[in-house]
Design an enzyme around this catalytic site. Structure first.
Site, PDB file in Angstrom:
ATOM      1  N   GLU A  34       0.742  -1.188   0.016  1.00 58.17           N
ATOM      2  CA  GLU A  34       0.154  -0.313   0.286  1.00 58.17           C
ATOM      3  C   GLU A  34       0.470   1.053  -0.444  1.00 58.17           C
ATOM      4  O   GLU A  34       0.741   2.109   0.753  1.00 58.17           O
ATOM      5  CB  GLU A  34      -0.602   0.312   1.362  1.00 58.17           C
ATOM      6  CG  GLU A  34      -1.944  -0.973   0.709  1.00 58.17           C
ATOM      7  CD  GLU A  34      -3.449  -0.263   1.358  1.00 58.17           C
ATOM      8  OE1 GLU A  34      -4.342   0.453   1.349  1.00 58.17           O
ATOM      9  OE2 GLU A  34      -3.504  -0.607   3.125  1.00 58.17           O
ATOM     10  N   TYR A 109       0.408  -7.882  -2.165  1.00 55.26           N
ATOM     11  CA  TYR A 109      -0.971  -6.947  -1.358  1.00 55.26           C
ATOM     12  C   TYR A 109      -2.335  -7.308  -1.490  1.00 55.26           C
ATOM     13  O   TYR A 109      -2.497  -7.828  -2.802  1.00 55.26           O
ATOM     14  CB  TYR A 109      -0.631  -5.628  -1.488  1.00 55.26           C
ATOM     15  CG  TYR A 109      -1.779  -5.007  -0.768  1.00 55.26           C
ATOM     16  CD1 TYR A 109      -2.293  -4.781   0.409  1.00 55.26           C
ATOM     17  CD2 TYR A 109      -2.808  -3.971  -1.826  1.00 55.26           C
ATOM     18  CE1 TYR A 109      -3.852  -4.371   0.571  1.00 55.26           C
ATOM     19  CE2 TYR A 109      -4.091  -3.335  -1.377  1.00 55.26           C
ATOM     20  CZ  TYR A 109      -4.259  -3.618   0.341  1.00 55.26           C
ATOM     21  OH  TYR A 109      -5.798  -2.560   0.887  1.00 55.26           O
ATOM     22  N   ASP A 150       0.863  -8.728   2.859  1.00 56.27           N
ATOM     23  CA  ASP A 150      -0.382  -8.322   3.680  1.00 56.27           C
ATOM     24  C   ASP A 150      -1.300  -9.427   2.925  1.00 56.27           C
ATOM     25  O   ASP A 150      -1.964  -8.779   1.745  1.00 56.27           O
ATOM     26  CB  ASP A 150      -0.503  -7.018   3.476  1.00 56.27           C
ATOM     27  CG  ASP A 150      -2.607  -6.664   4.199  1.00 56.27           C
ATOM     28  OD1 ASP A 150      -3.028  -7.489   4.578  1.00 56.27           O
ATOM     29  OD2 ASP A 150      -3.152  -5.098   4.283  1.00 56.27           O
ATOM     30  N   ASN A 152      -4.751 -10.062   3.657  1.00 57.51           N
ATOM     31  CA  ASN A 152      -6.170  -9.996   4.348  1.00 57.51           C
ATOM     32  C   ASN A 152      -6.528 -11.345   4.248  1.00 57.51           C
ATOM     33  O   ASN A 152      -8.112 -11.718   3.717  1.00 57.51           O
ATOM     34  CB  ASN A 152      -6.603  -9.277   3.077  1.00 57.51           C
ATOM     35  CG  ASN A 152      -6.510  -7.840   3.474  1.00 57.51           C
ATOM     36  OD1 ASN A 152      -7.099  -7.041   4.125  1.00 57.51           O
ATOM     37  ND2 ASN A 152      -5.893  -6.581   1.956  1.00 57.51           N
ATOM     38  N   ASP A 250      -2.066   1.212  10.318  1.00 52.83           N
ATOM     39  CA  ASP A 250      -2.733   0.653  10.886  1.00 52.83           C
ATOM     40  C   ASP A 250      -2.329  -0.713  10.936  1.00 52.83           C
ATOM     41  O   ASP A 250      -2.857  -1.675  11.358  1.00 52.83           O
ATOM     42  CB  ASP A 250      -4.187   1.054  10.406  1.00 52.83           C
ATOM     43  CG  ASP A 250      -4.555   0.569   8.788  1.00 52.83           C
ATOM     44  OD1 ASP A 250      -3.374   0.373   7.921  1.00 52.83           O
ATOM     45  OD2 ASP A 250      -5.292   0.563   8.135  1.00 52.83           O
TER      46      ASP A 250
END
Length: 260
Positions: A34, A109, A150, A152, A250
């Site tokens: 990101e 990602y 990441d 997710n 975050d």
């Protein structure tokens, strides 16, 4: 060789925080997600001044991945194979050459997939099918390799402070977990869980509803190692305290120490 994955949630917004962490943690390689920047807009100079080679695969305002490496990078490729029409910048890979071993690094990602069901979730599952195909190729190469970033994906109930609160979340739906575990079951080692099997470890805390203050976190940033890479792993940790700093991402960094 210390290799970290870190979703920074915007290179422009977290630029100073990222540099502070690099100065403190001194990773040899950092896989970023990101970055939310086109390639030509990435602020390369302060990283290069610190001795990092910079490779990016950017996209305006969304997504974007990068590799920062103090060691030489070879054979850099961008984009997850399997769909020539996929324009989202979510995958970058390169070979890093250490003193004793070369290591294939894949920074990713993975799509969020919400709301589910729907086209975004369909894209997530299709992307994971392509990821599985690339994972099979990495195993066939029999070279030390890792897929880190990441994901997710909340792999199991222990990876969420409140596993009961999101039964319809694309990150923890049965189809998502099954796709993740199909990849693991090919022969990969999930680095952090191998060394830290107990619950209560998280890598993401939402900005909303005091999630950090209440430790309402989830673990979605993962490092998957081929058998040849798993043999080289010496340590793996989460830099949890980063989340409590000023203007944090975050996510926090997850890193692995490899005997390379």
């Amino acid at each position: 060789m210390k290799i970290a994955t870190f979703n920074i949630n915007g290179i422009k917004a977290r630029h100073a925080a990222l540099l502070d962490w690099l100065d403190e943690a001194q990773p040899d390689v950092a896989l970023l997600q990101e970055i939310k920047s086109v390639d030509e807009g990435f602020p390369r100079e302060p990283f290069e001044e610190r001795g990092y080679n910079v490779e990016t695969h950017g996209q305006k305002g969304f997504n974007g991945v990068a590799i920062l490496s103090k060691l030489p990078l070879e054979d850099v490729t961008r984009g997850l194979p399997g769909d020539d029409e996929d324009e989202q910048a979510r995958w970058i890979e390169a070979t890093v050459v250490g003193e004793t071993h070369a290591l294939r690094l894949c920074g990713l990602y993975l799509p969020n997939g919400n709301p589910a069901p729907g086209p975004k979730y369909d894209y997530k599952l299709a992307w994971m099918e392509r990821l599985e195909a690339r994972a099979r190729s990495l195993l066939a190469d029999e070279m030390p390799a890792m897929m880190a970033g990441d994901y997710n994906v909340i792999p199991q109930a222990e990876d969420a402070a409140k596993p009961e609160s999101g039964p319809e979340d694309a990150l923890s739906l049965p189809q998502t977990r099954a796709a993740f575990h199909r990849i693991l079951n090919l022969g990969f080692t999930e680095a952090f869980r191998t060394r830290h099997p107990e619950p209560g470890h998280y890598s993401f805390w939402d900005y909303q509803a005091g999630a950090w203050q209440r430790n309402n976190g989830i673990r979605i940033d993962h490092i998957l190692l081929t058998p040849q890479a798993a043999d080289l792993m010496r340590d793996v940790q989460i830099d949890r305290d980063l989340r409590g700093r000023d203007k944090p991402s975050d996510h926090v960094a997850v890193w692995v120490d490899m005997a390379c």
